[in-house]
Design a protein around this motif. Structure first.
Motif, PDB file in Angstrom:
ATOM      1  N   VAL A 107     124.396  14.177 -71.053  1.00 40.44           N
ATOM      2  CA  VAL A 107     123.657  15.126 -70.229  1.00 40.44           C
ATOM      3  C   VAL A 107     124.563  16.300 -69.850  1.00 40.44           C
ATOM      4  O   VAL A 107     124.123  17.457 -69.831  1.00 40.44           O
ATOM      5  CB  VAL A 107     123.100  14.446 -68.959  1.00 40.44           C
ATOM      6  CG1 VAL A 107     122.446  15.474 -68.034  1.00 40.44           C
ATOM      7  CG2 VAL A 107     122.087  13.367 -69.337  1.00 40.44           C
ATOM      8  N   ARG A 110     124.604  18.618 -72.618  1.00 42.29           N
ATOM      9  CA  ARG A 110     123.344  19.359 -72.687  1.00 42.29           C
ATOM     10  C   ARG A 110     123.384  20.574 -71.757  1.00 42.29           C
ATOM     11  O   ARG A 110     122.908  21.655 -72.112  1.00 42.29           O
ATOM     12  CB  ARG A 110     122.174  18.452 -72.300  1.00 42.29           C
ATOM     13  CG  ARG A 110     121.925  17.281 -73.232  1.00 42.29           C
ATOM     14  CD  ARG A 110     120.781  16.409 -72.717  1.00 42.29           C
ATOM     15  NE  ARG A 110     120.876  15.047 -73.206  1.00 42.29           N
ATOM     16  CZ  ARG A 110     120.055  14.069 -72.852  1.00 42.29           C
ATOM     17  NH1 ARG A 110     119.066  14.306 -71.997  1.00 42.29           N
ATOM     18  NH2 ARG A 110     120.208  12.845 -73.343  1.00 42.29           N
ATOM     19  N   ASN A 257     114.027   9.766 -67.472  1.00 44.21           N
ATOM     20  CA  ASN A 257     114.821  10.719 -68.248  1.00 44.21           C
ATOM     21  C   ASN A 257     115.911  10.045 -69.080  1.00 44.21           C
ATOM     22  O   ASN A 257     116.493  10.671 -69.968  1.00 44.21           O
ATOM     23  CB  ASN A 257     115.473  11.744 -67.312  1.00 44.21           C
ATOM     24  CG  ASN A 257     116.164  12.857 -68.070  1.00 44.21           C
ATOM     25  OD1 ASN A 257     115.513  13.697 -68.685  1.00 44.21           O
ATOM     26  ND2 ASN A 257     117.493  12.868 -68.058  1.00 44.21           N
ATOM     27  N   ALA A 270     110.408  13.572 -69.739  1.00 38.15           N
ATOM     28  CA  ALA A 270     111.807  13.994 -69.765  1.00 38.15           C
ATOM     29  C   ALA A 270     111.947  15.416 -70.299  1.00 38.15           C
ATOM     30  O   ALA A 270     112.706  16.229 -69.758  1.00 38.15           O
ATOM     31  CB  ALA A 270     112.621  13.024 -70.616  1.00 38.15           C
ATOM     32  N   LYS A 271     111.226  15.729 -71.363  1.00 41.25           N
ATOM     33  CA  LYS A 271     111.286  17.070 -71.958  1.00 41.25           C
ATOM     34  C   LYS A 271     110.818  18.127 -70.973  1.00 41.25           C
ATOM     35  O   LYS A 271     111.476  19.164 -70.785  1.00 41.25           O
ATOM     36  CB  LYS A 271     110.445  17.108 -73.231  1.00 41.25           C
ATOM     37  CG  LYS A 271     110.453  18.452 -73.961  1.00 41.25           C
ATOM     38  CD  LYS A 271     109.636  18.363 -75.247  1.00 41.25           C
ATOM     39  CE  LYS A 271     109.693  19.681 -76.029  1.00 41.25           C
ATOM     40  NZ  LYS A 271     109.007  20.780 -75.329  1.00 41.25           N
ATOM     41  N   TRP A 274     113.256  18.513 -68.027  1.00 39.40           N
ATOM     42  CA  TRP A 274     114.493  19.209 -68.393  1.00 39.40           C
ATOM     43  C   TRP A 274     114.246  20.702 -68.585  1.00 39.40           C
ATOM     44  O   TRP A 274     115.077  21.531 -68.196  1.00 39.40           O
ATOM     45  CB  TRP A 274     115.099  18.597 -69.650  1.00 39.40           C
ATOM     46  CG  TRP A 274     116.493  19.063 -69.908  1.00 39.40           C
ATOM     47  CD1 TRP A 274     116.951  19.807 -70.947  1.00 39.40           C
ATOM     48  CD2 TRP A 274     117.640  18.824 -69.072  1.00 39.40           C
ATOM     49  NE1 TRP A 274     118.299  20.049 -70.830  1.00 39.40           N
ATOM     50  CE2 TRP A 274     118.741  19.450 -69.681  1.00 39.40           C
ATOM     51  CE3 TRP A 274     117.824  18.132 -67.871  1.00 39.40           C
ATOM     52  CZ2 TRP A 274     120.023  19.413 -69.131  1.00 39.40           C
ATOM     53  CZ3 TRP A 274     119.095  18.088 -67.314  1.00 39.40           C
ATOM     54  CH2 TRP A 274     120.178  18.729 -67.947  1.00 39.40           C
ATOM     55  N   GLU A 275     113.111  21.069 -69.144  1.00 36.17           N
ATOM     56  CA  GLU A 275     112.764  22.488 -69.278  1.00 36.17           C
ATOM     57  C   GLU A 275     112.675  23.145 -67.905  1.00 36.17           C
ATOM     58  O   GLU A 275     113.147  24.277 -67.707  1.00 36.17           O
ATOM     59  CB  GLU A 275     111.429  22.628 -70.018  1.00 36.17           C
ATOM     60  CG  GLU A 275     111.514  22.292 -71.501  1.00 36.17           C
ATOM     61  CD  GLU A 275     110.149  22.267 -72.178  1.00 36.17           C
ATOM     62  OE1 GLU A 275     109.119  22.323 -71.447  1.00 36.17           O
ATOM     63  OE2 GLU A 275     110.108  22.178 -73.418  1.00 36.17           O
ATOM     64  N   THR A 277     114.195  22.125 -65.202  1.00 37.92           N
ATOM     65  CA  THR A 277     115.552  22.155 -64.646  1.00 37.92           C
ATOM     66  C   THR A 277     116.315  23.371 -65.149  1.00 37.92           C
ATOM     67  O   THR A 277     116.929  24.101 -64.361  1.00 37.92           O
ATOM     68  CB  THR A 277     116.309  20.865 -65.037  1.00 37.92           C
ATOM     69  OG1 THR A 277     115.631  19.735 -64.476  1.00 37.92           O
ATOM     70  CG2 THR A 277     117.744  20.897 -64.549  1.00 37.92           C
TER      71      THR A 277
END
Length: 285
Positions: A107, A110, A257, A270-271, A274-275, A277
C-alpha cells in the motif's frame, strides 16, 4: 462464506480470543474439524498475493528508514517515485493490528506511485519491530502506550516535513487499528491536511473540535462492530463544522481493502475507496 464465520474471525483478530478457543468455535460453526481446517486458509491473510506493485519496480525508490520517536527509535518503510519531480506532499500509511507487513508495504508503494512521499511506520518499533508470527504481533499491541504511540507517529510527520523533497504538506491513511489511529492523528496534529480511515475506530466526540484536517471515512456495510460508532462521530463532526466524507460500502466486510484476506476482500469497494482516497490527497497535498 457464512457471515458468522467471518464475524468470528473478526472477533479473533481484534479481541483477546485465544487461538484454541477460536478453533473450537470455528469447528462448531464449520460442522467439524476437517471443514474448519479447510476454511482456515480462506480466512487468514496470504502475503504471497501482497505485491500488486513489485518491491523492485523500476519507477520506485524504496528504503528502510529510522527516526527518533518518543523514547525509542522508530522504523519505517519509505517509498518515492523516481518520476516525481519537485517538492511533494507526504503520506503516512498506518497498518492494521498485525504490524508493518508485506501488504502495508505494498500500500505504501501504491501511495508513492500516485506521486507522494510515502512512509509506512512500524508501530511495534519500541518492541524491536513487527514479528513474523501474527499472534505474537497482535499480543504486542496490548503493550503499546497510547500517548507515546501518537507522539511516535507525530514525529513521523516531522521527519517527512524535514525532507528536502517535501512540500511540507502531510496526510495519513490507516486501516483497522491504523484507521483508528488516523482519527487520533487528526485530533492531535493541527498541521495535518487530510486523514483517511478505513474501518477504524472513531475519535471521541469531545475531541472532534480539535480536528483541522479533512476527513474521509470508509466502512464496510457488514462491519457492525466498527460501524456502531458512526452516528455519534458524524453528529459531532457536523456540529463542529468539520470537513468530512463518510462512505459505507454495502455488502463489504471489515478489512474489505486487504487483498491478502480472500474472504473479506471486496475488489469493487476497495477500488472505489482507493480512488476516493487519492482524490482527497490530490485536493489537499
Amino acid at each position: 462464506m457464512n457471515q458468522e464465520i467471518i464475524n468470528l474471525f473478526d472477533e479473533y483478530t481484534h479481541k483477546p480470543l485465544s487461538r484454541n478457543e477460536f478453533m473450537k468455535r470455528l469447528t462448531k460453526l464449520a460442522g467439524g474439524t476437517a471443514a474448519a481446517i479447510a476454511i482456515l486458509p480462506l480466512l487468514e491473510v496470504n502475503y504471497a498475493h501482497a505485491a500488486t506493485i513489485s518491491e523492485n519496480d523500476d519507477d520506485l525508490i524504496t528504503e528502510d528508514i529510522t527516526y527518533e520517536g518518543d523514547g525509542s527509535t522508530m522504523k519505517g518503510y519509505f517509498a518515492k517515485s523516481k518520476a516525481a519531480t519537485g517538492k511533494l506532499g507526504a503520506v503516512i500509511v498506518i497498518h492494521e493490528n498485525r504490524g508493518l507487513n508485506p501488504h502495508i508495504k505494498d500500500v505504501t508503494r501504491r501511495v508513492a506511485k500516485a506521486g507522494y512521499l510515502a512512509l509506512g511506520i512500524d508501530a511495534l518499533s519500541p518492541f524491536g519491530g513487527t514479528p513474523a508470527n501474527e499472534d505474537e504481533a497482535r499480543a504486542l499491541f496490548a503493550k503499546i502506550e497510547a500517548p507515546k504511540n501518537i507522539n511516535n507517529f507525530l514525529k513521523g510527520f516531522d521527519y517527512l516535513r524535514s525532507r528536502a523533497d517535501s512540500n511540507g504538506k502531510t496526510a495519513c491513511v490507516g486501516f483497522c487499528w491504523g484507521g483508528g489511529l488516523a482519527n487520533q492523528l487528526a485530533v492531535n496534529s493541527p498541521d495535518l491536511k487530510a486523514a483517511v480511515a478505513f474501518y477504524g475506530r472513531q475519535a471521541d466526540a469531545v475531541d472532534v473540535p480539535k480536528i483541522k484536517a479533512s476527513l474521509q471515512l470508509h466502512y464496510g456495510g457488514l462491519d457492525e462492530r466498527v460501524n456502531a460508532g458512526i452516528p455519534a462521530y458524524e453528529t459531532a463532526l457536523k456540529e463542529a463544522g468539520k470537513k468530512y466524507e463518510i462512505f459505507v460500502y454495502d455488502g463489504a466486510n471489515h478489512a474489505f481493502n486487504n487483498d491478502t484476506a480472500p474472504t473479506r476482500y471486496n475488489a469493487e469497494a476497495a477500488k472505489l475507496a482507493w480512488e476516493r482516497t487519492l482524490r482527497l490527497f490530490k485536493e489537499t497535498l
